[in-house]
Motif scaffolding. Sequence first.
Motif, PDB file in Angstrom:
ATOM      1  N   UNK A  38       0.797  -1.218   0.000  1.00  0.00           N
ATOM      2  CA  UNK A  38       0.000   0.000   0.000  1.00  0.00           C
ATOM      3  C   UNK A  38       0.828   1.266   0.000  1.00  0.00           C
ATOM      4  N   UNK A  39       2.115   1.174   0.488  1.00  0.00           N
ATOM      5  CA  UNK A  39       2.885   2.403   0.713  1.00  0.00           C
ATOM      6  C   UNK A  39       4.363   2.259   0.369  1.00  0.00           C
ATOM      7  N   UNK A  40       4.727   1.345  -0.518  1.00  0.00           N
ATOM      8  CA  UNK A  40       6.104   1.154  -0.954  1.00  0.00           C
ATOM      9  C   UNK A  40       6.980   0.636   0.194  1.00  0.00           C
ATOM     10  N   UNK A  41       8.227   1.117   0.294  1.00  0.00           N
ATOM     11  CA  UNK A  41       9.157   0.661   1.326  1.00  0.00           C
ATOM     12  C   UNK A  41       8.670   1.064   2.713  1.00  0.00           C
ATOM     13  N   UNK A  42       8.816   0.146   3.665  1.00  0.00           N
ATOM     14  CA  UNK A  42       8.425   0.459   5.037  1.00  0.00           C
ATOM     15  C   UNK A  42       9.384   1.505   5.619  1.00  0.00           C
ATOM     16  N   UNK A  43       8.879   2.497   6.374  1.00  0.00           N
ATOM     17  CA  UNK A  43       9.734   3.579   6.871  1.00  0.00           C
ATOM     18  C   UNK A  43      10.480   3.231   8.155  1.00  0.00           C
ATOM     19  N   UNK A  44      11.204   2.117   8.141  1.00  0.00           N
ATOM     20  CA  UNK A  44      12.071   1.815   9.283  1.00  0.00           C
ATOM     21  C   UNK A  44      13.269   2.744   9.274  1.00  0.00           C
ATOM     22  N   UNK A  45      14.007   2.782  10.389  1.00  0.00           N
ATOM     23  CA  UNK A  45      15.083   3.766  10.520  1.00  0.00           C
ATOM     24  C   UNK A  45      16.156   3.571   9.447  1.00  0.00           C
TER      25      UNK A  45
END
Length: 517
Positions: free
Chosen positions: A456-463
Amino acid sequence: MLTRIDPTLQQAVERATAPHAVVIGAGLGGLASAMRLGAKGYRVTVLDRLEGPGGRGSAIWQNGHRFDLGPTIVTVPQVFRDLWAACGRDFEAEVDLRPLDPFYEIRWPDGSHFTARQDTDAMRAEVARLSPPDAKGYDRFLKDSEARYLFGFEDLGRRSMHKLWDLIKVLPTFGMLRADRSVYGHAAKRFRDERLRMAFSFHPLFIGGDPFRVTSMYILVSHLEKEFGVHYAMGGVEAIAKAMSDVVQEQGGLVRHKAEVDEILVKSNRAAGVRLTGGEVVAADVVVSNADAGHTYSHLMRNVSRRRWTAPRLKKSRWSMGLFVWYFGTKGTRGDWADVGHHTILNGPRYKGLVDDIFIKGHLAEDMSLYVHRPTVTDPTAAPDGDDTFYALSPVPHLGHDNGVEWTEIAERYRAKVQAVLEDQLLPGLGGKITASEVFTPETFRDRYLSPYGTGFSLEPRIFQSAWFRPHNVSEELEGLYLTGAGTHPGAGLPGVVSSAEVLGQLVPDAAEVKAR
């Protein structure tokens, strides 16, 4: 005798001979980039595979119901005002934004609820109503949120992070703000009540992040809501997209739909244009990709040797979850369900366990949590007179897990489960009032938006997938190629994708400079 040149004709000649920029994708990031490039003097062509503008922010109609397919709220209107101002225009004159109050209501299986509003005293009272000892924790959480907003959004989020030195310089601030701690971990430090820990940690799910593993920098969303409010665009986010498309065309640009880009072309180690799926070649001096960053590097640049964003690197990256969305219309219900507002979050019996199933195990759980959108509370144009339009969104695993879900086989069964939850907890009698229905699964996101693994939102926003670690707005793989949208810096969500175009505007040279080369 001197002949005066018609200024309109002169502008037309200048535009016709200006450097050409091709933008791949008419999502909000692509359209914002096109506007920025038009303001910098480029002749812009936007190419998009869908029937109209907006990408994930587009809409479809069924039996008089408008289904807003993706984002439903605007949290930082200022990024749009700044974008319009850069083009010499007035955002408020072209888009009708309405503030929402309340923002949303969160409901738990035990019957308790939490109503989110902009007013600080009202929010403090809500916290105290659920858990009196946590009122002081709320005040501390707000201060934490503001500090991360000033650093993470106003500073890092509005400038490029493509140089390693830019990251090294800010590492001490990351440490001071405990960026290593998760959003949920930070909420747990400020609230004792488990319901409040959920209420102040779930926001990363709106941008595809696991609240138990993404960096606590994303608690900045609480400050965004408090400082700027939550708004709805009359006509849906698609109305914003259409207004953006109009600006691009009034700047002299071209927006082409049903035109899918298949490959980015290279000449002398530089992006030189694109080839469409039908074979047509569109030459360009600058190429901007608003396609998913993963799709850009894995497919559009499949014939280009890559140093960083290689196939193995993309495969081992962490991707956001998938989405199951049921869009439905109801007959004669505008006066029914009076306690159901514009946005409602229905929690299932588990929080961390469900999130782990979605992000880590890739398991489609029996229980679910739902985000319910009822735009007709604010915007009657979303449905015929007296009727209602809804969507119910359930976060689910993406398609890349080893035990991937076969949605073509179970989509209808899962939709029926969603309906049962809604009838039991929110919309009694729903089944007899449905007059329109449409379902999107991760397979739809894969096929409609070319989203890797149907995310749903491309790459996950992990650090380690944020800031410098995220795909850069200026590509390190190919000169003359720029990236915008959810998969690049600063990330997903309307403020993020529009800010990615602002960053891009700082990186792309003015058209006059390119023309002088």
